[in-house]
Motif scaffolding. Structure first.
Motif, short mmCIF file in Angstrom:
data_model
loop_
_atom_site.label_atom_id
_atom_site.label_comp_id
_atom_site.label_asym_id
_atom_site.label_seq_id
_atom_site.Cartn_x
_atom_site.Cartn_y
_atom_site.Cartn_z
N TYR A 19 14.65 6.43 1.50
CA TYR A 19 13.40 7.16 1.71
C TYR A 19 12.18 6.26 1.56
N ILE A 20 12.20 5.39 0.57
CA ILE A 20 11.03 4.50 0.37
C ILE A 20 10.90 3.56 1.56
N GLU A 21 12.03 3.03 2.00
CA GLU A 21 11.99 2.13 3.18
C GLU A 21 11.46 2.87 4.40
N ARG A 22 11.83 4.14 4.53
CA ARG A 22 11.42 4.91 5.70
C ARG A 22 9.93 5.25 5.66
N ASP A 23 9.44 5.58 4.45
CA ASP A 23 8.11 6.19 4.36
C ASP A 23 6.99 5.27 3.85
N GLY A 30 0.83 -1.20 0.00
CA GLY A 30 0.00 0.00 0.00
C GLY A 30 0.86 1.24 0.00
N GLY A 31 0.32 2.35 -0.49
CA GLY A 31 1.01 3.61 -0.39
C GLY A 31 1.91 3.95 -1.56
N LEU A 32 2.48 2.96 -2.19
CA LEU A 32 3.32 3.23 -3.35
C LEU A 32 2.99 2.19 -4.43
N ARG A 49 11.88 -4.21 -8.22
CA ARG A 49 11.35 -5.45 -8.81
C ARG A 49 11.21 -6.53 -7.74
N ASP A 50 12.22 -6.66 -6.88
CA ASP A 50 12.17 -7.67 -5.81
C ASP A 50 10.99 -7.43 -4.87
N ARG A 51 10.59 -6.17 -4.74
CA ARG A 51 9.49 -5.85 -3.84
C ARG A 51 8.17 -5.66 -4.57
N GLU A 52 8.18 -6.04 -5.85
CA GLU A 52 6.96 -5.98 -6.68
C GLU A 52 6.35 -4.58 -6.74
N VAL A 53 7.20 -3.57 -6.75
CA VAL A 53 6.74 -2.22 -7.04
C VAL A 53 7.01 -1.98 -8.52
#
Ligand SMILES: [Mg+2]
Length: 240
Positions: free
Chosen positions: A232-236, A3-5, A115-119
């Protein structure tokens, strides 16, 4: 999908690779080859003339070297046929392009991480469609992007200097712009336009090319490299 991204889009030139630096490296090789072929001038002065030609005709114009050689009198290259001089430059330019077009190392790392995180990732770029596509193919990056997510402004009849293209992309992929990120290097053409369409934005400052420009919109994130984007993505965002 987390969610979120929901999507990350990238500009190509000076975002995925060092476009300006690369282009002038290739042009320097061209000039050196022209001198080797018989042009009697020093490399710096020829490059200076080439800069003027490129400024005047814009970077995608196909006849830079023809215009360049026209600026010299016959004494500068006789008895060599000027077409041989030009062709030597063209071959050197393309040879350099074939061997040296690489993405920023951390651009590939970020794309793999997404890609590994399916984003899912995509591209929004402007320029001659086959030229922009050629860069992605040469850099071996096509596999990292969703097949339908390579958006080239000219094919869409839109300009990247218009928020409409970013809205249109989000419409096409069926994602609310607020859950997307656009990564680019130009404070106005990339960041302001994507922000006006409602996207989150990342201004990547590494090329230094537009360091004197300040956009109307503060980017959501400002980075010097792509590893900072991962942080930043990991943080937010709730992404593992
Ligand atoms: Mg750019």
């Amino acid at each position: 999908m987390p969610g979120g991204l929901k999507a990350v889009f990238f500009d190509v030139d000076d975002t995925l690779y060092a476009t300006h630096y690369f282009a002038w490296e290739a042009r320097r090789k061209a000039v050196e080859a022209m001198i080797d072929a018989g042009l009697r001038a020093d490399a710096e002065s020829v490059l200076e003339r080439l800069r003027i030609v490129v400024d005047r005709y814009t970077s995608n114009y196909p006849g830079h070297l023809d215009r360049l050689i026209e600026g010299y009198s016959e004494e500068a290259y006789a008895p060599v046929n000027p077409a041989i001089i030009v062709a030597s430059g063209v071959v050197a330019y393309h040879g350099h392009k074939e061997r040296n077009l690489f993405p920023y190392e951390d651009a590939k790392q970020l794309l793999e991480w997404l890609r590994d995180r399916e984003v899912p990732a995509g591209v929004i770029t402007s320029g001659i469609p086959t030229k922009q596509a050629e860069k992605l193919v040469r850099m071996d990056l096509v596999e990292y992007f969703e097949p339908g997510w390579i958006f080239i402004s000219q094919q869409m009849g839109l300009s990247k200097e218009d928020p409409a293209i970013y809205r249109e992309v989000c419409n096409t992929i069926g994602v609310d712009p607020r859950w997307t990120i656009y990564v680019g290097d130009h404070p106005m053409n990339d960041i302001d336009m994507a922000a006006e369409a409602g996207m989150m934005t990342v201004l990547c400052r590494r090329s230094g090319h537009y360091s004197n420009l300040v956009g109307r919109h503060k980017p959501t994130y400002e980075v010097a490299n792509f590893l900072e984007i991962i942080e930043y993505i990991e943080r937010d965002f709730p992404i593992r």
